[in-house]
Design a protein around this motif. Structure first.
Motif, PDB file in Angstrom:
ATOM      1  N   GLU A  39      -5.499 -19.051 -42.481  1.00 40.56           N
ATOM      2  CA  GLU A  39      -6.307 -19.688 -41.437  1.00 40.56           C
ATOM      3  C   GLU A  39      -7.789 -19.332 -41.577  1.00 40.56           C
ATOM      4  N   ALA A  40      -8.080 -18.065 -41.860  1.00 44.03           N
ATOM      5  CA  ALA A  40      -9.482 -17.629 -41.991  1.00 44.03           C
ATOM      6  C   ALA A  40     -10.177 -18.325 -43.160  1.00 44.03           C
ATOM      7  N   LEU A  41      -9.485 -18.464 -44.283  1.00 40.90           N
ATOM      8  CA  LEU A  41     -10.099 -19.096 -45.446  1.00 40.90           C
ATOM      9  C   LEU A  41     -10.126 -20.615 -45.336  1.00 40.90           C
ATOM     10  N   ALA A  42      -9.126 -21.187 -44.669  1.00 41.31           N
ATOM     11  CA  ALA A  42      -9.063 -22.644 -44.526  1.00 41.31           C
ATOM     12  C   ALA A  42     -10.266 -23.181 -43.756  1.00 41.31           C
ATOM     13  N   LEU A  43     -10.793 -22.399 -42.835  1.00 36.79           N
ATOM     14  CA  LEU A  43     -11.970 -22.821 -42.071  1.00 36.79           C
ATOM     15  C   LEU A  43     -13.148 -23.131 -42.987  1.00 36.79           C
ATOM     16  N   ASP A  44     -13.194 -22.462 -44.140  1.00 34.03           N
ATOM     17  CA  ASP A  44     -14.280 -22.678 -45.099  1.00 34.03           C
ATOM     18  C   ASP A  44     -13.840 -23.500 -46.306  1.00 34.03           C
ATOM     19  N   GLY A  45     -12.649 -24.077 -46.229  1.00 33.49           N
ATOM     20  CA  GLY A  45     -12.171 -24.909 -47.325  1.00 33.49           C
ATOM     21  C   GLY A  45     -11.751 -24.124 -48.558  1.00 33.49           C
ATOM     22  N   LEU A  46     -11.423 -22.847 -48.375  1.00 32.13           N
ATOM     23  CA  LEU A  46     -11.009 -22.017 -49.507  1.00 32.13           C
ATOM     24  C   LEU A  46      -9.491 -22.007 -49.634  1.00 32.13           C
ATOM     25  N   ASP A  47      -9.019 -21.965 -50.858  1.00 34.99           N
ATOM     26  CA  ASP A  47      -7.591 -21.920 -51.159  1.00 34.99           C
ATOM     27  C   ASP A  47      -7.130 -20.465 -51.094  1.00 34.99           C
ATOM     28  N   ALA A  48      -6.291 -20.150 -50.133  1.00 36.30           N
ATOM     29  CA  ALA A  48      -5.833 -18.770 -49.934  1.00 36.30           C
ATOM     30  C   ALA A  48      -5.013 -18.270 -51.121  1.00 36.30           C
ATOM     31  N   ASP A  49      -4.206 -19.144 -51.729  1.00 39.49           N
ATOM     32  CA  ASP A  49      -3.403 -18.713 -52.879  1.00 39.49           C
ATOM     33  C   ASP A  49      -4.302 -18.343 -54.057  1.00 39.49           C
ATOM     34  N   LEU A  50      -5.321 -19.145 -54.299  1.00 39.28           N
ATOM     35  CA  LEU A  50      -6.265 -18.846 -55.374  1.00 39.28           C
ATOM     36  C   LEU A  50      -7.030 -17.558 -55.063  1.00 39.28           C
ATOM     37  N   ALA A  51      -7.418 -17.389 -53.819  1.00 40.31           N
ATOM     38  CA  ALA A  51      -8.123 -16.163 -53.417  1.00 40.31           C
ATOM     39  C   ALA A  51      -7.236 -14.939 -53.640  1.00 40.31           C
ATOM     40  N   ARG A  52      -5.955 -15.056 -53.299  1.00 40.51           N
ATOM     41  CA  ARG A  52      -5.020 -13.936 -53.496  1.00 40.51           C
ATOM     42  C   ARG A  52      -4.894 -13.600 -54.983  1.00 40.51           C
ATOM     43  N   GLU A  53      -4.929 -14.630 -55.837  1.00 34.52           N
ATOM     44  CA  GLU A  53      -4.866 -14.396 -57.289  1.00 34.52           C
ATOM     45  C   GLU A  53      -6.127 -13.689 -57.782  1.00 34.52           C
ATOM     46  N   ASP A  54      -7.264 -13.990 -57.179  1.00 33.52           N
ATOM     47  CA  ASP A  54      -8.542 -13.412 -57.598  1.00 33.52           C
ATOM     48  C   ASP A  54      -8.752 -11.982 -57.098  1.00 33.52           C
ATOM     49  N   LEU A  55      -8.054 -11.604 -56.063  1.00 36.10           N
ATOM     50  CA  LEU A  55      -8.299 -10.300 -55.432  1.00 36.10           C
ATOM     51  C   LEU A  55      -8.142  -9.102 -56.366  1.00 36.10           C
ATOM     52  N   PRO A  56      -7.100  -9.023 -57.190  1.00 34.92           N
ATOM     53  CA  PRO A  56      -7.007  -7.849 -58.072  1.00 34.92           C
ATOM     54  C   PRO A  56      -8.238  -7.689 -58.968  1.00 34.92           C
ATOM     55  N   THR A  57      -8.734  -8.787 -59.502  1.00 30.46           N
ATOM     56  CA  THR A  57      -9.923  -8.729 -60.364  1.00 30.46           C
ATOM     57  C   THR A  57     -11.150  -8.310 -59.559  1.00 30.46           C
ATOM     58  N   LEU A  58     -11.335  -8.925 -58.399  1.00 29.66           N
ATOM     59  CA  LEU A  58     -12.504  -8.599 -57.575  1.00 29.66           C
ATOM     60  C   LEU A  58     -12.450  -7.161 -57.062  1.00 29.66           C
ATOM     61  N   ARG A  59     -11.248  -6.686 -56.776  1.00 35.46           N
ATOM     62  CA  ARG A  59     -11.113  -5.276 -56.350  1.00 35.46           C
ATOM     63  C   ARG A  59     -11.377  -4.346 -57.532  1.00 35.46           C
ATOM     64  N   TRP A  60     -10.876  -4.696 -58.714  1.00 35.17           N
ATOM     65  CA  TRP A  60     -11.114  -3.885 -59.910  1.00 35.17           C
ATOM     66  C   TRP A  60     -12.610  -3.807 -60.216  1.00 35.17           C
ATOM     67  N   MET A  61     -13.312  -4.912 -59.991  1.00 29.77           N
ATOM     68  CA  MET A  61     -14.765  -4.955 -60.223  1.00 29.77           C
ATOM     69  C   MET A  61     -15.526  -4.239 -59.111  1.00 29.77           C
ATOM     70  N   LYS A  62     -14.817  -3.803 -58.072  1.00 25.82           N
ATOM     71  CA  LYS A  62     -15.395  -3.109 -56.922  1.00 25.82           C
ATOM     72  C   LYS A  62     -16.334  -4.005 -56.102  1.00 25.82           C
ATOM     73  N   LEU A  63     -15.996  -5.295 -56.041  1.00 25.73           N
ATOM     74  CA  LEU A  63     -16.787  -6.244 -55.263  1.00 25.73           C
ATOM     75  C   LEU A  63     -16.220  -6.450 -53.866  1.00 25.73           C
ATOM     76  N   VAL A  64     -14.911  -6.298 -53.730  1.00 28.14           N
ATOM     77  CA  VAL A  64     -14.251  -6.416 -52.425  1.00 28.14           C
ATOM     78  C   VAL A  64     -13.308  -5.234 -52.251  1.00 28.14           C
ATOM     79  N   ASP A  65     -12.970  -4.975 -50.994  1.00 28.85           N
ATOM     80  CA  ASP A  65     -12.045  -3.883 -50.713  1.00 28.85           C
ATOM     81  C   ASP A  65     -11.276  -4.187 -49.439  1.00 28.85           C
ATOM     82  N   LEU A  66     -10.089  -3.626 -49.362  1.00 32.32           N
ATOM     83  CA  LEU A  66      -9.272  -3.717 -48.162  1.00 32.32           C
ATOM     84  C   LEU A  66      -9.446  -2.435 -47.368  1.00 32.32           C
ATOM     85  N   ALA A  67      -9.785  -2.584 -46.100  1.00 33.90           N
ATOM     86  CA  ALA A  67      -9.936  -1.414 -45.237  1.00 33.90           C
ATOM     87  C   ALA A  67      -9.711  -1.835 -43.794  1.00 33.90           C
ATOM     88  N   ASP A  68      -9.012  -1.005 -43.072  1.00 36.14           N
ATOM     89  CA  ASP A  68      -8.792  -1.237 -41.644  1.00 36.14           C
ATOM     90  C   ASP A  68      -8.237  -2.625 -41.345  1.00 36.14           C
TER      91      ASP A  68
END
Length: 135
Positions: A39-68
């Protein structure tokens, strides 16, 4: 005086850049809460499945993080995003100035005013006033 390390130039996909831009606006729910994440990503027209696929790479690059319970940009992610935004804006302004150069013979006062606004040497109201004063 301590100098900061230069920001890395990263080769990200369009979807990764869009996700960084979305996260620059604020965090989104943890992807493990699939419904809230979608729902949060759909508001901006983003594909949540694609974002989920990108997360490991973006986290490895230290660009995004999960917290709280939410996904957010790191300081590095924000710096990379805003540098890319700045560089894109600089390129666009340079193109506008080149367009003014190419049309200077046809509309010299207008071309000078556009260049002045693009390079920051005057504001839009100042440029308009200068065009009105020029014969």
């Amino acid at each position: 005086m301590h100098s900061a390390a230069p920001l890395p130039h990263l080769d990200l996909t369009e979807a990764q850049w869009r996700l960084l831009a979305r996260l620059a606006e604020g965090s989104v729910p943890d992807p493990s809460d699939r419904t809230a994440f979608v729902e949060a990503l759909a508001l901006d027209g983003l594909d949540a499945d694609l974002a989920r696929e990108d997360l490991p790479t973006l986290r490895w690059m230290k660009l995004v993080d999960l917290a709280d319970g939410s996904l957010a940009l790191t300081d590095l992610g924000a710096a990379v995003h805003f540098r890319a935004l700045y560089e894109s804006s600089q390129e666009r302004l340079a193109e506008i100035a080149r367009l003014a150069d190419l049309r200077e013979a046809v509309a010299p006062h207008f071309a000078r005013a556009v260049r002045s606004v693009a390079d920051g040497s005057c504001s839009l109201p100042e440029a308009l006033a200068g065009m009105d004063e020029t014969p």
